[in-house]
Design an enzyme around this catalytic site. Structure first.
Site, PDB file in Angstrom:
ATOM      1  N   THR A   1     -38.441 -12.707  37.450  1.00 21.25           N
ATOM      2  CA  THR A   1     -37.031 -13.093  37.341  1.00 21.25           C
ATOM      3  C   THR A   1     -36.733 -13.614  35.930  1.00 21.25           C
ATOM      4  O   THR A   1     -35.632 -14.057  35.647  1.00 21.25           O
ATOM      5  CB  THR A   1     -36.690 -14.195  38.368  1.00 21.25           C
ATOM      6  OG1 THR A   1     -37.670 -15.235  38.230  1.00 21.25           O
ATOM      7  CG2 THR A   1     -36.722 -13.654  39.785  1.00 21.25           C
TER       8      THR A   1
ATOM      9  N   ASP B   1     -36.659 -13.865  31.594  1.00 15.88           N
ATOM     10  CA  ASP B   1     -35.917 -13.237  30.527  1.00 15.88           C
ATOM     11  C   ASP B   1     -36.587 -11.964  29.995  1.00 15.88           C
ATOM     12  O   ASP B   1     -35.951 -10.928  29.823  1.00 15.88           O
ATOM     13  CB  ASP B   1     -35.854 -14.294  29.409  1.00 15.88           C
ATOM     14  CG  ASP B   1     -34.824 -13.961  28.400  1.00 15.88           C
ATOM     15  OD1 ASP B   1     -33.716 -13.585  28.824  1.00 15.88           O
ATOM     16  OD2 ASP B   1     -35.139 -14.046  27.194  1.00 15.88           O
ATOM     17  N   LEU B   2     -37.890 -12.047  29.784  1.00 17.41           N
ATOM     18  CA  LEU B   2     -38.609 -10.896  29.214  1.00 17.41           C
ATOM     19  C   LEU B   2     -38.547  -9.700  30.158  1.00 17.41           C
ATOM     20  O   LEU B   2     -38.260  -8.568  29.754  1.00 17.41           O
ATOM     21  CB  LEU B   2     -40.068 -11.266  28.938  1.00 17.41           C
ATOM     22  CG  LEU B   2     -40.881 -10.116  28.375  1.00 17.41           C
ATOM     23  CD1 LEU B   2     -40.538  -9.869  26.910  1.00 17.41           C
ATOM     24  CD2 LEU B   2     -42.370 -10.355  28.521  1.00 17.41           C
ATOM     25  N   ALA B   3     -38.789  -9.967  31.440  1.00 20.70           N
ATOM     26  CA  ALA B   3     -38.769  -8.883  32.424  1.00 20.70           C
ATOM     27  C   ALA B   3     -37.385  -8.237  32.445  1.00 20.70           C
ATOM     28  O   ALA B   3     -37.260  -7.004  32.405  1.00 20.70           O
ATOM     29  CB  ALA B   3     -39.131  -9.427  33.801  1.00 20.70           C
TER      30      ALA B   3
ATOM     31  N   ASP C   1     -46.649 -18.473  45.010  1.00 20.95           N
ATOM     32  CA  ASP C   1     -47.091 -19.768  44.506  1.00 20.95           C
ATOM     33  C   ASP C   1     -48.396 -19.495  43.746  1.00 20.95           C
ATOM     34  O   ASP C   1     -49.409 -19.126  44.356  1.00 20.95           O
ATOM     35  CB  ASP C   1     -47.317 -20.704  45.699  1.00 20.95           C
ATOM     36  CG  ASP C   1     -47.889 -22.038  45.259  1.00 20.95           C
ATOM     37  OD1 ASP C   1     -48.313 -22.156  44.086  1.00 20.95           O
ATOM     38  OD2 ASP C   1     -47.924 -22.959  46.090  1.00 20.95           O
TER      39      ASP C   1
ATOM     40  N   ASP D   1     -48.810  -7.975  21.347  1.00 22.82           N
ATOM     41  CA  ASP D   1     -48.116  -8.443  20.154  1.00 22.82           C
ATOM     42  C   ASP D   1     -47.048  -7.386  19.947  1.00 22.82           C
ATOM     43  O   ASP D   1     -47.346  -6.271  19.508  1.00 22.82           O
ATOM     44  CB  ASP D   1     -49.058  -8.494  18.948  1.00 22.82           C
ATOM     45  CG  ASP D   1     -48.339  -9.041  17.725  1.00 22.82           C
ATOM     46  OD1 ASP D   1     -47.181  -8.628  17.492  1.00 22.82           O
ATOM     47  OD2 ASP D   1     -48.917  -9.873  17.012  1.00 22.82           O
ATOM     48  N   HIS D   2     -45.813  -7.705  20.301  1.00 22.69           N
ATOM     49  CA  HIS D   2     -44.829  -6.618  20.381  1.00 22.69           C
ATOM     50  C   HIS D   2     -44.540  -5.988  19.012  1.00 22.69           C
ATOM     51  O   HIS D   2     -44.037  -4.889  18.934  1.00 22.69           O
ATOM     52  CB  HIS D   2     -43.540  -7.073  21.087  1.00 22.69           C
ATOM     53  CG  HIS D   2     -42.618  -7.902  20.258  1.00 22.69           C
ATOM     54  ND1 HIS D   2     -42.841  -9.226  20.012  1.00 22.69           N
ATOM     55  CD2 HIS D   2     -41.477  -7.587  19.610  1.00 22.69           C
ATOM     56  CE1 HIS D   2     -41.874  -9.687  19.245  1.00 22.69           C
ATOM     57  NE2 HIS D   2     -41.028  -8.722  18.979  1.00 22.69           N
TER      58      HIS D   2
ATOM     59  N   GLU E   1     -34.891 -14.217  10.744  1.00 20.04           N
ATOM     60  CA  GLU E   1     -34.003 -14.115  11.910  1.00 20.04           C
ATOM     61  C   GLU E   1     -32.737 -14.912  11.660  1.00 20.04           C
ATOM     62  O   GLU E   1     -32.765 -15.926  10.951  1.00 20.04           O
ATOM     63  CB  GLU E   1     -34.696 -14.705  13.139  1.00 20.04           C
ATOM     64  CG  GLU E   1     -35.879 -13.920  13.610  1.00 20.04           C
ATOM     65  CD  GLU E   1     -36.410 -14.496  14.914  1.00 20.04           C
ATOM     66  OE1 GLU E   1     -35.794 -14.247  15.950  1.00 20.04           O
ATOM     67  OE2 GLU E   1     -37.426 -15.205  14.873  1.00 20.04           O
TER      68      GLU E   1
ATOM     69  N   HIS F   1     -47.645 -11.962  14.739  1.00 18.95           N
ATOM     70  CA  HIS F   1     -46.936 -10.844  14.121  1.00 18.95           C
ATOM     71  C   HIS F   1     -47.186 -10.711  12.614  1.00 18.95           C
ATOM     72  O   HIS F   1     -47.450  -9.621  12.114  1.00 18.95           O
ATOM     73  CB  HIS F   1     -45.423 -10.979  14.335  1.00 18.95           C
ATOM     74  CG  HIS F   1     -45.035 -11.306  15.745  1.00 18.95           C
ATOM     75  ND1 HIS F   1     -45.663 -10.746  16.829  1.00 18.95           N
ATOM     76  CD2 HIS F   1     -44.071 -12.124  16.248  1.00 18.95           C
ATOM     77  CE1 HIS F   1     -45.092 -11.214  17.943  1.00 18.95           C
ATOM     78  NE2 HIS F   1     -44.135 -12.056  17.616  1.00 18.95           N
TER      79      HIS F   1
END
Ligand code: BG6
Length: 489
Positions: free
Chosen positions: A6, A8-10, A77, A169-170, A208, A232
């Protein structure tokens, strides 16, 4: 199985990436995704969340019902074995329903404090007893320093072998980061010059515009050094500096990168002051919008000593790079969102032509990682007209223009790599350990000395003055990233 289903990344990355892979036929129909998180949700609610997340990220989304029918939800859990047993039953049922042959990927996209616990439970409660492959995908941060990273590694190694662990490491999934090797090793004109005889310095910037957003609690403990440099930034330096691998295999590439990490000159004690600069953003105005200082952000200590900017000078003590500084710079609330690498070549031995200010511009190779994707080569050429004056010219290659397709999002590539069992673009434990040991020496000094000048750069700028001085003392300057954009060339 996605732990943190649930989160943010997903929602922002994983579901849209899975959808794109599905549309490209890379997932076929025999796959199932179990979304795992604490809150209770029905499968229908979960599937509807998945559809929403895809719709908000992908312009033209059809077949969404069909795609989302592969998604199931398990309320979990993380510390309770009975919860893992229920998950195992669900997984086994889906395995036979979709004919998955016991192949399982466990993706940990959640708070890092649970990584170890989950891995150990997966083994103890039998989820890793499968006939097919089992792989663990683990998001950053991989530990907080070398000690905690070792501890975490020890835990996950109880359940997965090194070649079953995919540490994300995206940046390694970004098209132009992957292109570094091709530019270097597939071009006769660069590789012979790629050393300390011809290169004067290399600059890697990842700036950024966004501030710390809602992540104050995490960021306070991390700071830019742990959040961006340990992973990165050092990964990009390793790809720029590594020797050509003997083959393009995972092991060969990783082992060349590891050698670079081993050759980093440790920066410690007093040297930290002369080689590294930290910054923290103050209030500032960007596009007439007034932005708060870091210390005013939610969940941030009003006296915070956490850095939101880092600039540093790295030295690589090997034959190829001795004497060539690699400057890195990254920060939040800077002037532009831009990741670029500038390779500055040495001046030619004798200047026969005069350009502006009686000098020639140095040759630069600029690798545009984002938002532009491409390469620019800065040369000198004759200025049209009677005189033999030189003028700077630029040769551009912009990815989008040439290929005519949008390059796949990093997560899409990395997910597919993991499904196909290719770990090349994930970080090996040796890389993680060596990068922590480099970064720990710097953070130890910073944590023990309060920075009196914080905050030291206004939001919307390129960082503190000291970052410019870092290069000036060596006779260089940061090439302004915004002026180098392909569009502006
Ligand atoms: C993440 C950091 O790893 O990378 C974030 O945790 C940062 O703080 C992000 O914003 C930057 O990624 P990108 O792809 O936008 O450059």
């Amino acid at each position: 199985m996605i732990f943190g289903a649930t989160g943010d990344l997903a929602n922002r990355k994983l579901y849209p990436s899975l959808y794109r892979l599905y549309k490209k036929g890379k997932l076929a129909e025999n796959f199932a995704v179990i979304g795992i998180a604490r809150r209770s949700l029905t499968n229908e609610d979960f599937q509807s969340n998945v559809r929403k997340s895809v719709q908000s990220a992908v312009e033209c989304s059809n077949d969404l019902e069909q795609f989302s029918s592969h998604f199931y939800y398990h309320s979990h859990d993380v510390t309770d074995s009975s919860s893992y047993l229920a998950l195992k039953n669900l997984a086994n049922n889906l395995d036979s329903h979709y004919k998955l042959e016991g192949n399982r990927i466990f993706y940990l996209a959640m708070a890092p404090e649970f990584f170890g616990t989950i891995a150990v439970h997966l083994k103890e409660d039998g989820l890793t007893d499968v006939a097919g492959y089992k792989r663990l995908v683990i998001e950053k941060p991989f530990g907080h320093d070398l000690e905690s990273a070792k501890e975490l590694n020890k835990q996950i190694r109880q359940a997965f072998s090194e070649d079953e662990i995919y540490r994300i490491d995206h940046y390694l999934g970004k098209e132009m980061v992957q292109n570094i090797e091709v530019i270097r090793f597939a071009n006769a004109i660069f590789e012979p010059l790629w050393n300390n005889r011809y290169i004067s310095n290399i600059q890697v910037t990842s700036s950024e515009v966004l501030g710390v957003e809602e992540r104050g609690r995490y960021y306070e403990k991390s700071g830019a050094l742990r959040d961006m440099v340990q992973n990165h930034m050092l990964q990009m330096v390793a790809l720029l500096a590594m020797e050509p691998p003997i083959k393009l295999t995972t092991d060969e590439i990783r082992s060349e990168k590891v050698k670079v990490f081993r050759a980093f000159r440790p920066i410690e004690g007093e040297e930290v002051k002369t080689h590294f600069v930290r910054g923290q953003y103050a209030q500032g105005t960007v596009n007439a919008e007034s932005l708060p200082a870091y210390r005013e952000e939610t969940m941030v200590d009003p006296q915070s000593n956490t850095e939101t900017f880092v600039a540093g000078k790295l030295l690589i003590d090997n034959f190829r790079w001795a004497g060539v500084p690699f400057y890195i710079r990254t920060g939040k609330r800077m002037k532009a969102k831009s990741t670029k690498i500038v390779i500055q070549f040495k001046d030619i031995p004798m200047n026969l032509y005069y350009g502006k200010d009686q000098t020639l511009n140095p040759n630069l190779l600029v690798i545009h990682i984002q938002p532009d994707e491409g390469i620019t080569l800065h040369l000198n050429a004759k200025k049209a007209g009677q005189q033999l004056d030189a003028t700077p010219v630029k040769l551009n290659y912009a990815n989008k223009g040439i290929d005519g397709i949008n390059t796949p999002e990093a997560y899409e590539k990395l997910l597919l790599d993991c499904i196909s069992g290719d770990a090349t673009n994930f970080t090996h434990w040796d890389e993680v350990a060596l990068s922590w040991s480099f970064v720990d020496k710097i953070s130890q000094v910073w944590e023990n000395t309060k920075e009196d000048n914080f905050p030291n750069y206004p939001a919307g700028t390129m960082g503190p003055k000291a970052a410019d001085e870092l290069l000036e003392q060596d006779g260089y300057f940061w090439w302004p990233v915004t002026d180098l954009d392909i569009e502006k060339c």
